[in-house]
Design an enzyme around this catalytic site. Structure first.
Site, PDB file in Angstrom:
ATOM      1  N   LYS A   1      34.052  40.608  24.447  1.00 21.57           N
ATOM      2  CA  LYS A   1      35.083  41.302  24.500  1.00 21.57           C
ATOM      3  C   LYS A   1      35.964  40.878  25.545  1.00 21.57           C
ATOM      4  O   LYS A   1      36.062  40.602  26.766  1.00 21.57           O
ATOM      5  CB  LYS A   1      34.683  42.757  25.015  1.00 21.57           C
ATOM      6  CG  LYS A   1      36.289  43.567  24.734  1.00 21.57           C
ATOM      7  CD  LYS A   1      36.276  44.765  25.744  1.00 21.57           C
ATOM      8  CE  LYS A   1      37.220  44.251  26.858  1.00 21.57           C
ATOM      9  NZ  LYS A   1      38.454  43.966  26.752  1.00 21.57           N
TER      10      LYS A   1
ATOM     11  N   GLU B   1      29.922  38.393  37.727  1.00 24.30           N
ATOM     12  CA  GLU B   1      30.916  37.496  38.362  1.00 24.30           C
ATOM     13  C   GLU B   1      32.107  38.261  38.864  1.00 24.30           C
ATOM     14  O   GLU B   1      32.945  38.578  37.928  1.00 24.30           O
ATOM     15  CB  GLU B   1      31.343  36.156  37.373  1.00 24.30           C
ATOM     16  CG  GLU B   1      29.947  35.583  37.080  1.00 24.30           C
ATOM     17  CD  GLU B   1      29.641  34.456  37.965  1.00 24.30           C
ATOM     18  OE1 GLU B   1      30.278  34.635  38.938  1.00 24.30           O
ATOM     19  OE2 GLU B   1      28.509  33.752  37.502  1.00 24.30           O
TER      20      GLU B   1
ATOM     21  N   CYS C   1      39.364  33.628  41.091  1.00 27.55           N
ATOM     22  CA  CYS C   1      38.077  34.520  41.713  1.00 27.55           C
ATOM     23  C   CYS C   1      37.761  33.438  43.128  1.00 27.55           C
ATOM     24  O   CYS C   1      37.539  34.232  43.831  1.00 27.55           O
ATOM     25  CB  CYS C   1      37.099  34.796  40.699  1.00 27.55           C
ATOM     26  SG  CYS C   1      36.297  33.180  40.037  1.00 27.55           S
TER      27      CYS C   1
ATOM     28  N   GLU D   1      41.235  41.447  47.783  1.00 18.33           N
ATOM     29  CA  GLU D   1      41.448  40.476  46.940  1.00 18.33           C
ATOM     30  C   GLU D   1      42.931  40.778  46.262  1.00 18.33           C
ATOM     31  O   GLU D   1      43.162  41.741  45.889  1.00 18.33           O
ATOM     32  CB  GLU D   1      40.584  40.354  45.457  1.00 18.33           C
ATOM     33  CG  GLU D   1      40.903  39.187  44.795  1.00 18.33           C
ATOM     34  CD  GLU D   1      39.916  39.157  43.449  1.00 18.33           C
ATOM     35  OE1 GLU D   1      39.646  40.043  43.125  1.00 18.33           O
ATOM     36  OE2 GLU D   1      39.294  38.087  43.210  1.00 18.33           O
TER      37      GLU D   1
HETATM   38  P1  NAD Z   1      38.994  43.622  35.243  1.00 18.21           P
HETATM   39  O1  NAD Z   1      37.813  44.036  35.978  1.00 18.21           O
HETATM   40  O2  NAD Z   1      40.255  44.535  35.136  1.00 18.21           O
HETATM   41  O3  NAD Z   1      38.639  43.329  33.785  1.00 18.21           O
HETATM   42  C1  NAD Z   1      37.830  42.416  33.243  1.00 18.21           C
HETATM   43  C2  NAD Z   1      37.006  42.559  31.786  1.00 18.21           C
HETATM   44  O4  NAD Z   1      36.555  44.095  31.915  1.00 18.21           O
HETATM   45  C3  NAD Z   1      38.519  42.861  30.693  1.00 18.21           C
HETATM   46  O5  NAD Z   1      38.045  42.382  29.401  1.00 18.21           O
HETATM   47  C4  NAD Z   1      38.685  44.534  30.641  1.00 18.21           C
HETATM   48  O6  NAD Z   1      39.028  44.960  29.566  1.00 18.21           O
HETATM   49  C5  NAD Z   1      37.068  44.667  30.926  1.00 18.21           C
HETATM   50  N1  NAD Z   1      37.047  46.258  31.311  1.00 18.21           N
HETATM   51  C6  NAD Z   1      37.701  46.940  32.212  1.00 18.21           C
HETATM   52  N2  NAD Z   1      37.184  48.266  32.611  1.00 18.21           N
HETATM   53  C7  NAD Z   1      35.885  48.284  31.758  1.00 18.21           C
HETATM   54  C8  NAD Z   1      34.863  49.060  31.790  1.00 18.21           C
HETATM   55  N3  NAD Z   1      34.982  50.378  32.213  1.00 18.21           N
HETATM   56  N4  NAD Z   1      33.700  48.879  30.969  1.00 18.21           N
HETATM   57  C9  NAD Z   1      33.608  47.661  30.503  1.00 18.21           C
HETATM   58  N5  NAD Z   1      34.660  46.710  30.429  1.00 18.21           N
HETATM   59  C10 NAD Z   1      35.836  46.931  31.270  1.00 18.21           C
HETATM   60  O7  NAD Z   1      39.315  42.041  35.778  1.00 18.21           O
HETATM   61  P2  NAD Z   1      40.706  41.381  35.481  1.00 18.21           P
HETATM   62  O8  NAD Z   1      41.978  41.859  36.062  1.00 18.21           O
HETATM   63  O9  NAD Z   1      40.704  40.985  33.828  1.00 18.21           O
HETATM   64  O10 NAD Z   1      40.446  39.804  36.016  1.00 18.21           O
HETATM   65  C11 NAD Z   1      40.342  39.561  37.552  1.00 18.21           C
HETATM   66  C12 NAD Z   1      39.360  39.631  38.118  1.00 18.21           C
HETATM   67  O11 NAD Z   1      38.079  38.944  37.407  1.00 18.21           O
HETATM   68  C13 NAD Z   1      39.610  39.559  39.639  1.00 18.21           C
HETATM   69  O12 NAD Z   1      38.878  40.250  40.524  1.00 18.21           O
HETATM   70  C14 NAD Z   1      38.711  38.084  39.682  1.00 18.21           C
HETATM   71  O13 NAD Z   1      38.292  37.768  40.917  1.00 18.21           O
HETATM   72  C15 NAD Z   1      37.693  38.161  38.617  1.00 18.21           C
HETATM   73  N6  NAD Z   1      36.990  36.891  38.296  1.00 18.21           N
HETATM   74  C16 NAD Z   1      35.697  36.698  38.946  1.00 18.21           C
HETATM   75  C17 NAD Z   1      35.213  35.124  38.433  1.00 18.21           C
HETATM   76  C18 NAD Z   1      33.976  34.878  38.886  1.00 18.21           C
HETATM   77  O14 NAD Z   1      33.560  33.943  38.240  1.00 18.21           O
HETATM   78  N7  NAD Z   1      33.314  35.413  39.863  1.00 18.21           N
HETATM   79  C19 NAD Z   1      36.098  34.671  37.527  1.00 18.21           C
HETATM   80  C20 NAD Z   1      37.390  35.102  36.931  1.00 18.21           C
HETATM   81  C21 NAD Z   1      37.732  36.150  37.410  1.00 18.21           C
END
Ligand code: NAD
Length: 505
Positions: free
Chosen positions: A189, A264, A298, A399
């Site tokens: 997803k 992650e 991230c 962050e």
């Molecule tokens: P997010 O948590 O808002 O969303 C990530 C994904 O989760 C999306 O596909 C979203 O639709 C889905 N999602 C949201 N709510 C959900 C739920 N209740 N149940 C299941 N899925 C759900 O994050 P974002 O804004 O898309 O991405 C930015 C974040 O990602 C930042 O915090 C960044 O640090 C992190 N990130 C981490 C890494 C790593 O390797 N540690 C890499 C890239 C990004």
């Protein structure tokens, strides 16, 4: 009509107006007919429409993945055959490299140089796991007497893989490649803001010979489709990359069915510059560390700590170069920094900067929305450097996920380590020094999954990537990921000639 063993996918242009879901080896519309529109963050223009998965579609994907895993042949393929398919995926991606890069730039607003690096790495991930899987397996262990123990690695099953918007192609590859290498089935997803290259990658998997149902792609709402997959009793594992609050929510929800979970999550990574560092290299590496991908990384090194003896010299070079960072046409190789993903993220970033100013911080560069010529309808923020902060401020502890770095002085190694570790996160970190012993000492004491020494890069196929503390757990991009997509089965056998009679009956 696709069977569980074949696919009917034909190659279409990578860039097109409409993208389907990929379920059970077929490209399908959503059961509700709903779509998601994706926009180019650099211009605000529509890029494409995408079928928006409903819970019914997610259910079909789970059933397809379940059937492919339980009764399909993928996990039974000789490992060399699976490796060949992974290599084929890589070779199709390579043959469509420029198209994939173009699509990633349009969908994310990042620069072409960044997209080229990320698509290249996604390709290498498949090549890496094609090689790694051949050597992955169990062990034979010492046992007393006439007993023998060996272990086998078995694929964990059906995996829900949920990815963020910042590195869509790379995050999809980090997840799909190790999972299918060991024989799992996946339901990916992607984030609704940037689903395009993940969908194309799903199509490429089918074209390369991955059987129907093994790779399914269902862009849709996180709270509906994502959540549905996390709670689904027939999903065995959730691999999630995204923000720390969503990660916590997922972990709670996955606990009802005791799914395997890897997370992650977010970061607030420290960047330590010691007085003997090569200052020019540290300046350039630190600029890249925060402003690459417009700070939407991230492992962005968003907390910069500079030794007091070199602070003035370092900061004058750092700020001068930050002001030279060019924003604008993402397809122009001369552009250094791309757009911000959308208006919400732009507002979030600006809110943090304003809160820092209200708290008494000083903005040394940037600090406001940018309007590059010809790109006024996109979402842009100036590379921003904030000094005069204290460690309790929101801008230091939370962050931001944008091109904003906070800067502080330190007086010695002990203080540098204390400041670096004063955070709930523990993803990346960087150390700049010519003193090898100091680099080793500091690297050992930093509480983070990744330490970059005199180096701005952290992610290469083969190098474990993941966090300490609230940056999550599990490692991607490395051999460890193969373990995290498998269960270890321990087989104990007796080879003595006398029958065993432990109860003495
Ligand atoms: P997010 O948590 O808002 O969303 C990530 C994904 O989760 C999306 O596909 C979203 O639709 C889905 N999602 C949201 N709510 C959900 C739920 N209740 N149940 C299941 N899925 C759900 O994050 P974002 O804004 O898309 O991405 C930015 C974040 O990602 C930042 O915090 C960044 O640090 C992190 N990130 C981490 C890494 C790593 O390797 N540690 C890499 C890239 C990004």
């Amino acid at each position: 009509m696709a069977t569980s063993q074949q696919t009917t996918v034909e190659q279409e242009a990578v860039k097109r107006d409409f993208y389907h879901l990929v379920i059970n080896g077929e490209k399908v519309k959503s059961s509700t007919g709903e779509t998601i529109k994706t926009y180019n963050p650099a211009t605000g223009e529509l890029v494409a429409e995408v079928a928006k998965a409903s819970q019914e579609d997610a259910e079909r994907a789970v059933q397809a993945a379940r059937e492919a895993f339980d009764n399909g042949k993928w996990k039974k393929y000789p490992v060399g055959k699976r490796a060949r398919v992974l290599n084929k995926i890589a070779s199709i991606m390579r043959s469509r490299f420029n198209e994939l890069v173009e699509l990633e730039v349009l969908d994310t607003g990042k620069t072409i140089a960044a997209a080229q690096g990320q698509v290249s790495q996604a390709i290498e991930d498949f090549e890496f796991y094609a090689g790694a899987i051949v050597g992955h397996g169990g062990s034979v262990n010492n046992m007393p007497g006439q007993f023998q123990n060996y272990t086998e690695k078995e694929p964990v099953g059906v995996c829900a893989q949920i990815t963020p918007w910042n590195y869509p192609m790379m995050m999809a590859a980090w997840k799909i490649a190790p999972a299918i290498a060991v024989g799992c089935s996946v339901i990916v997803k992607p984030a609704s803001l940037t689903p395009l290259t993940t969908i194309v990658l799903g199509e490429i998997c089918l074209e390369a010979g991955v059987p129907a149902g093994v790779v399914n792609i269902v862009p849709g709402s996180g709270s509906q489709v994502g959540n549905y997959l996390v709670e689904h009793p027939q999903v065995d594992k959730v691999a999630f990359t995204g923000s720390t609050p969503t990660g916590k929510d997922i972990m709670k929800k996955a606990s009802d069915t005791l799914k395997r979970v890897t997370l992650e999550l977010g970061g607030k990574s420290p960047n330590l510059v010691f007085p003997d560092a090569d200052i020019d290299a540290a300046v350039d590496g630190s600029l890249f560390g925060i402003f690459y991908n417009s700070g939407q990384s991230c492992e962005a090194r968003s907390r910069l700590y500079v030794h007091e003896d070199i602070y003035d010299e370092f900061m004058s070079k750092f700020v001068e170069k930050a002001k030279q960072i060019k924003l604008g046409d993402p397809f122009d190789k001369g552009t250094h920094m791309g757009a911000i993903i959308d208006q919400d993220q732009l507002d979030t970033i600006d809110g943090y900067v304003k809160s820092a100013i209200e708290d008494g911080a000083e903005v040394l560069a940037g600090g406001k929305q940018a309007h590059p010529e010809g790109y006024e309808n996109g979402f842009w923020y100036e590379p921003t450097v904030i000094a005069n902060v204290n460690h309790d401020m929101k801008v230091v502890q939370e962050e931001i996920f944008g091109p904003v770095v906070v800067v502080m002085k330190f007086k010695d190694e002990k203080e540098a380590i204390k400041l670096a570790n004063d955070t709930v996160f523990g993803l990346g970190s960087a150390v700049w020094t010519k003193d090898g012993a100091q680099a080793t000492r500091v690297a050992k004491q930093i509480q983070a999954g990744i330490v970059m020494v005199n180096c701005p890069f952290s992610a290469f196929p083969g190098t474990p990537f993941g966090g300490y503390k609230q940056s999550g757990f599990g490692r991607e991009l490395s051999i460890e990921s193969l373990d995290l997509y498998t269960e270890t089965k321990s087989i104990v056998s007796y080879f003595g000639s006398r029958p065993l009679n432990p109860l003495g009956l």
